[in-house]
Design an enzyme around this catalytic site. Structure first.
Site, PDB file in Angstrom:
ATOM      1  N   CYS A  69       0.847  -1.296   0.110  1.00  0.00           N
ATOM      2  CA  CYS A  69      -0.138  -0.009   0.018  1.00  0.00           C
ATOM      3  C   CYS A  69       0.851   1.516  -0.153  1.00  0.00           C
ATOM      4  O   CYS A  69       2.052   1.071   0.511  1.00  0.00           O
ATOM      5  CB  CYS A  69      -0.784   0.025   1.235  1.00  0.00           C
ATOM      6  SG  CYS A  69      -1.974   1.501   1.393  1.00  0.00           S
ATOM      7  N   SER A  71       0.679   3.489   2.083  1.00  0.00           N
ATOM      8  CA  SER A  71       1.228   4.024   3.410  1.00  0.00           C
ATOM      9  C   SER A  71       2.476   3.133   3.785  1.00  0.00           C
ATOM     10  O   SER A  71       3.112   3.561   4.359  1.00  0.00           O
ATOM     11  CB  SER A  71       0.172   3.755   4.283  1.00  0.00           C
ATOM     12  OG  SER A  71      -0.666   2.587   4.260  1.00  0.00           O
ATOM     13  N   HIS A  74       5.020   5.302   2.477  1.00  0.00           N
ATOM     14  CA  HIS A  74       5.388   6.365   3.168  1.00  0.00           C
ATOM     15  C   HIS A  74       5.883   6.144   4.594  1.00  0.00           C
ATOM     16  O   HIS A  74       6.440   7.361   5.137  1.00  0.00           O
ATOM     17  CB  HIS A  74       4.334   7.153   3.001  1.00  0.00           C
ATOM     18  CG  HIS A  74       3.668   7.705   1.610  1.00  0.00           C
ATOM     19  ND1 HIS A  74       2.494   8.346   1.489  1.00  0.00           N
ATOM     20  CD2 HIS A  74       4.458   8.219   0.690  1.00  0.00           C
ATOM     21  CE1 HIS A  74       2.656   8.797   0.200  1.00  0.00           C
ATOM     22  NE2 HIS A  74       3.822   8.821  -0.154  1.00  0.00           N
ATOM     23  N   CYS A 140     -17.558   3.168  18.464  1.00  0.00           N
ATOM     24  CA  CYS A 140     -17.854   1.632  18.127  1.00  0.00           C
ATOM     25  C   CYS A 140     -19.185   1.321  18.839  1.00  0.00           C
ATOM     26  O   CYS A 140     -19.742   0.829  17.897  1.00  0.00           O
ATOM     27  CB  CYS A 140     -16.582   0.786  18.958  1.00  0.00           C
ATOM     28  SG  CYS A 140     -15.268   0.925  17.972  1.00  0.00           S
ATOM     29  N   CYS A 148     -12.919   4.677  15.772  1.00  0.00           N
ATOM     30  CA  CYS A 148     -12.775   4.230  16.836  1.00  0.00           C
ATOM     31  C   CYS A 148     -11.626   5.069  17.780  1.00  0.00           C
ATOM     32  O   CYS A 148     -10.689   5.358  17.388  1.00  0.00           O
ATOM     33  CB  CYS A 148     -12.152   2.835  16.762  1.00  0.00           C
ATOM     34  SG  CYS A 148     -11.777   2.183  18.219  1.00  0.00           S
ATOM     35  N   GLU A 246      -6.873  11.482 -14.279  1.00  0.00           N
ATOM     36  CA  GLU A 246      -5.411  10.762 -14.146  1.00  0.00           C
ATOM     37  C   GLU A 246      -4.738  11.060 -14.937  1.00  0.00           C
ATOM     38  O   GLU A 246      -4.825  11.218 -16.127  1.00  0.00           O
ATOM     39  CB  GLU A 246      -5.514   9.113 -13.962  1.00  0.00           C
ATOM     40  CG  GLU A 246      -4.353   8.538 -13.908  1.00  0.00           C
ATOM     41  CD  GLU A 246      -3.633   8.783 -12.307  1.00  0.00           C
ATOM     42  OE1 GLU A 246      -4.401   8.696 -11.462  1.00  0.00           O
ATOM     43  OE2 GLU A 246      -2.523   9.045 -12.499  1.00  0.00           O
TER      44      GLU A 246
HETATM   45 ZN   LIG Z   1      -3.613   0.472   2.625  1.00  0.00          ZN
HETATM   46 ZN   LIG Z   2     -13.761   1.922  19.688  1.00  0.00          ZN
END
Ligand SMILES: [Zn+2]
Ligand SMILES: [Zn+2]
Length: 398
Positions: A69, A71, A74, A140, A148, A246
């Site tokens: 991914c 991330s 990064h 949650c 969360c 794109e």
């Molecule tokens: Zn990801």
């Molecule tokens: Zn939570």
């Protein structure tokens, strides 16, 4: 099960920037919600780990496939001053990898398979959410797991799937068994590794954006994996025109293959002019911002909303960006338009619906354009810092 396994591990130095204060959920020396302010000198090491054992409500998967991914890239990439690019929740050292699939090899006595509502037997093909929502905090309890307040993230602050075995709570596991009918064995797991990014798109355009009516026109900005998945989902939802914006030809071609009908290249033509031309002056019912460049793309979106004849347009903001969007409130008022934000992939029936879409014709496996081994992961994560030509590189366990 006992024994050792190799894990592709992100290691970095805890060295907070001046003025950084520990947040309420941060842990000195180990974990922060603001990665790019704290972690310095990232490096990727292949380290040895004990094979994990499950608690009563946990399962152990043997990993079969895991996609790289942005991330991951990064977290391993440093600015000139040595601090990592990735701004979010991070706890190092940690095994990376969060877009994965595998088979259940061990399960705790209270771990239940949501497909059968019975205990796991072992051998089930499954994937998992990456966000380990706690189930106990206020968001949650209100049915908002993507927000969360006690979140753990697989492959960010707890060990991920660039390894052989991974331990997960049963509550975030989803069966891939519906894929068996229409996919070859290896492709079940490739498809399974694409469920997570596809769910990010599904959560954005269907859950947060409110979906579309068959016949609607949609524009997706940015053909990363999430943008491409949005094209596939909205085409399947009945969009009459799916337009992808794109600049990179390989990514645009993949979007066209998996659901987009038209490609706009904003580096070579005027985005708003071209969208208005394709839609014969109507504009679009939905836009999705998946570029992370709101100051660059928003003026064009706003012009299409203003000049196009479609009312009630929804813009879904999916990509993260620090930059402010230059929004003219008047345009939203006159055109009855709205902007909504989307984050995450959990809850709302997203995972089982995406898996059922995949099981019945929405084949995302062409997105995985390169398959690699565990040993090849570090070099490929580094290479992705500069080379975006592959759509998705996937670690396949052999
Ligand atoms: Zn990801
Ligand atoms: Zn939570």
């Amino acid at each position: 099960m006992t024994g050792k396994m190799q894990g592709v591990t992100l290691v970095a130095d805890w060295d907070p920037k001046p003025g950084f204060k520990l947040g309420t959920k941060d842990i000195e020396g180990r974990q922060t919600y603001l990665g790019s302010l704290v972690w310095r000198n990232p490096r990727i090491e292949i380290r040895e780990y004990d094979i994990p054992t499950p608690g009563p409500e946990e399962v152990i998967l043997e990993v079969k496939a895991c996609g790289i991914c942005g991330s991951d890239v990064h977290m391993a990439q440093a600015e000139k001053d040595g601090y990592i690019f990735y701004p979010g929740l991070t706890g190092f050292p940690s095994i990376l990898g969060h877009e994965f699939s595998g088979v259940v090899v061990e399960a705790g006595k209270n771990a239940r398979d949501k497909r059968t509502n019975k205990p796991f037997k072992g051998g089930e093909a499954v994937t998992s959410e990456e966000m380990l929502w706690c189930g106990q905090c206020r968001p949650c309890a209100d049915g908002q797991p993507n927000h969360c307040e006690q979140l753990d993230e697989v492959g960010f602050n707890i060990n991920g799937a660039y390894t052989k075995y991974i331990k997960l709570p049963a509550r975030t596991i989803w069966s891939l068994e519906p894929l068996r009918k229409n996919y070859k064995e290896e492709d079940i797991f490739i498809a399974g590794s694409l469920v997570e990014p596809t769910c990010v798109a599904y959560n954005a355009v269907i859950e947060r954006g409110g979906g579309i009516k068959p016949g609607d026109r949609v524009v997706i900005l940015g053909a990363g994996p999430v943008g491409i998945a949005a094209c596939a989902i909205l085409k399947r939802a009945g969009a009459s025109q799916v337009i992808i914006s794109e600049t990179q030809p390989e990514r645009a071609a993949m979007a066209l293959k998996l659901g987009a009908d038209y490609h706009v290249n904003p580096a070579k033509e005027d985005f708003a002019d071209r969208v208005l031309e394709i839609t014969e002056g109507m504009g679009a019912d939905m836009f999705m911002e998946a570029t992370g460049l709101p100051t660059v793309v928003y003026p064009g979106i706003e012009r299409v909303i203003w000049e196009g004849r479609t009312l009630l347009t929804t813009l879904v903001v999916t990509a993260r960006a620090e930059a402010k969007m230059p929004v003219t409130g008047e345009v939203l008022q006159v055109r009855k338009a709205r902007i909504v934000g989307a984050q995450g992939h959990s809850g709302h029936g997203n995972f089982p619906r995406v898996i059922d879409c995949m099981a019945t014709g929405m084949d995302m496996t062409p997105m995985s354009t390169k398959k690699i081994s565990l040993e090849e992961l570090p070099e490929n994560i580094i290479k992705l810092q500069t080379d975006r030509s592959e759509c998705k590189i996937t670690y396949v366990a052999r």
